[in-house]
Design an enzyme around this catalytic site. Structure first.
Site, PDB file in Angstrom:
ATOM      1  N   ASP A 138       0.860  -1.173   0.000  1.00  0.00           N
ATOM      2  CA  ASP A 138       0.000   0.000   0.000  1.00  0.00           C
ATOM      3  C   ASP A 138       0.899   1.226   0.000  1.00  0.00           C
ATOM      4  O   ASP A 138       2.029   1.197   0.470  1.00  0.00           O
ATOM      5  CB  ASP A 138      -0.929  -0.005   1.208  1.00  0.00           C
ATOM      6  CG  ASP A 138      -1.919   1.152   1.135  1.00  0.00           C
ATOM      7  OD1 ASP A 138      -2.232   1.578   0.015  1.00  0.00           O
ATOM      8  OD2 ASP A 138      -2.354   1.642   2.184  1.00  0.00           O
ATOM      9  N   ASP A 150      -7.963  -7.239   1.304  1.00  0.00           N
ATOM     10  CA  ASP A 150      -7.015  -7.292   2.416  1.00  0.00           C
ATOM     11  C   ASP A 150      -7.711  -6.663   3.604  1.00  0.00           C
ATOM     12  O   ASP A 150      -8.628  -5.864   3.436  1.00  0.00           O
ATOM     13  CB  ASP A 150      -5.751  -6.481   2.106  1.00  0.00           C
ATOM     14  CG  ASP A 150      -5.974  -5.004   2.317  1.00  0.00           C
ATOM     15  OD1 ASP A 150      -6.596  -4.379   1.437  1.00  0.00           O
ATOM     16  OD2 ASP A 150      -5.585  -4.470   3.368  1.00  0.00           O
TER      17      ASP A 150
END
Length: 376
Positions: A92, A271
């Site tokens: 990320d 996720d």
RNA sequence: GGGGAGAUACCAAAGUGGCCAACUGGGGCAGACUGUAAAUCUGCUGGCGUACGCCUUCGUAGGUUCGAAUCCUGCUCUCCCCA
């Protein structure tokens, strides 16, 4: 990176597929355990591979940049080597930290000025340097640098925020495309669709990213305080626009029923910290429902943690023993709970794939969602 | 046998005339957690009631006082020192 669709469900938008990366294949729909600082908290990578059978894990640009820092990661030969994980990794971008560390940052058109949550030191993230940082980390899939506004954002704010995210996306793509991987394997960049809870902004965002012709697309800015029904609506709006032949990644989601409902609506990747964080805090997702293992009712329950469970800890240990470990504050408790929960999440998406392929997804999903409420 | 100290809620421990149903810690019970500032945080923990509140509590039996966990007396028990 390549994505191939294996089958399409006839009763929903669900589909199965395969993502091919330099570090291996990922069957979809998939759940990706979160390993923010280069460790899925409490879990040994061997357990992650053998017991949980995670196909891909996450890292976080912001956290890894602060600690151990890029010098160490580059000297190690990239994050895979540093953490001894040879399967795919997604990082990320730090966009979520723009949201979760909001009191420690200032947003400007050029980027985000941060204060480190560790020592208060000042840092600056721009679309450009976030691409460079993710090149150094070396994840197979890297994320665009975005702003993730809260679920309560007003339309005006959401619109301005989307302007910023779209501007940043173009700069991310430009920088990414003019740089090369550092470690001799391919990396790919996923844009992120924002737009809060406003359908017209979501449509605009989805149309914008769809023109960028990337290997996959993410839906961000959901499960940040809005009702689940609103999240599902936004997923529907966006998935109607995103190209069908590319994987869709719903960031940060979610509960098992969130995941099933999103799979139903055509999402391929997920996720969430929930299985690990909530697991460490005693919440177990089981085939029998969601339970709090600290509750007294389990003190004399010598049944397996999850009689139908997929992971070896489920059959081997009893609820009473796991409760004892939590009450005694033994570190083994949170570890076993995390293994169990991740095992459950990976089982969930695996079973979803199987059900989609044999055409029984819809009925199975509807029944399981009913069961996945907290047991009282 | 002599001298001293002390008994407070599940445990430990403050409080030494009204602001005390009683600080605080532990334990116990429950809750929260969604791209991880989290193996973290929050609430409750004498009884009944959603609640204003009412009732019963500070070893025990009496007493002083408008009022006692707090002062006085008897009793019971515990611990420490000396012999």
């Amino acid at each position: 990176m390549q994505f191939t669709i294996n089958s399409l469900d006839t009763n929903s938008k669900a589909r199965t597929g395969t993502i091919k990366t330099a570090h291996g294949e990922i069957p979809t729909p998939i759940f990706m355990p979160v390993g923010t600082v280069g460790s899925v908290k409490g879990i040994n990578p061997r357990e992650l591979e053998q017991d949980i059978n995670a196909k891909i894990i996450l890292g976080n640009t912001y956290h890894l940049y602060l600690r151990p820092g890029l010098e160490v990661i580059e000297a190690a030969g990239g994050l895979h080597k540093f953490i001894s994980w040879d399967r795919p990794i997604l990082t990320d971008s730090g966009g979520y930290q723009v949201f979760s560390l909001a009191e420690n940052r200032k947003l400007k058109p050029e980027g985000a000025h941060f204060r480190s949550h560790i020592d208060g030191s000042k840092h600056f993230f721009s679309p450009e340097n976030v691409m460079d940082i993710q090149r150094v980390i070396g994840a197979d899939i890297i994320m665009a640098f975005d702003e993730c506004p809260p679920g309560t954002a007003t339309y005006d704010y959401a619109k301005k925020s989307l302007d910023l995210t779209e501007n940043w996306l173009d700069r991310c793509i430009k920088r990414f495309d003019e740089t090369e991987p550092l470690y001799n394997y391919e990396q790919t960049l996923f844009p992120i669709v924002q737009g809060c809870v406003y359908p017209d902004l979501r449509r605009r965002a989805a149309e914008f990213v769809a023109t960028k012709n990337r290997d996959g697309y993410a839906i961000g800015g959901l499960s940040v305080g809005e009702p689940a029904e609103v999240m599902y609506q936004m997923v529907e709006v966006v998935n109607d626009i995103l190209p069908i032949e590319k994987p869709r990644y719903l960031m940060g989601v979610g509960t098992p029923d969130n995941i099933l409902e999103a799979i139903d609506r055509g999402v391929d990747m997920f996720d969430c910290v929930m299985p690990t964080r909530n697991g460490r805090n005693g919440m177990l997702f089981t085939s029998e429902g969601i339970i709090n293992i600290r509750n007294k009712r389990w003190s004399n329950d010598f049944s397996p943690i999850d009689p139908q469970g997929a992971s070896f800890v489920d059959q081997r240990f009893t609820k009473a023993y796991l409760r004892h470990l939590f009450i005694s504050k033994e570190m083994l408790g949170p570890q076993l709970a995390s293994i169990h929960n991740l095992g459950f999440y990976l089982w969930l998406v695996g079973e979803a794939r199987r059900r989609i392929e044999d055409g029984t997804f819809k009925g199975w999903k509807d029944q399981l969602v009913k069961k996945l409420v907290v047991r009282l």
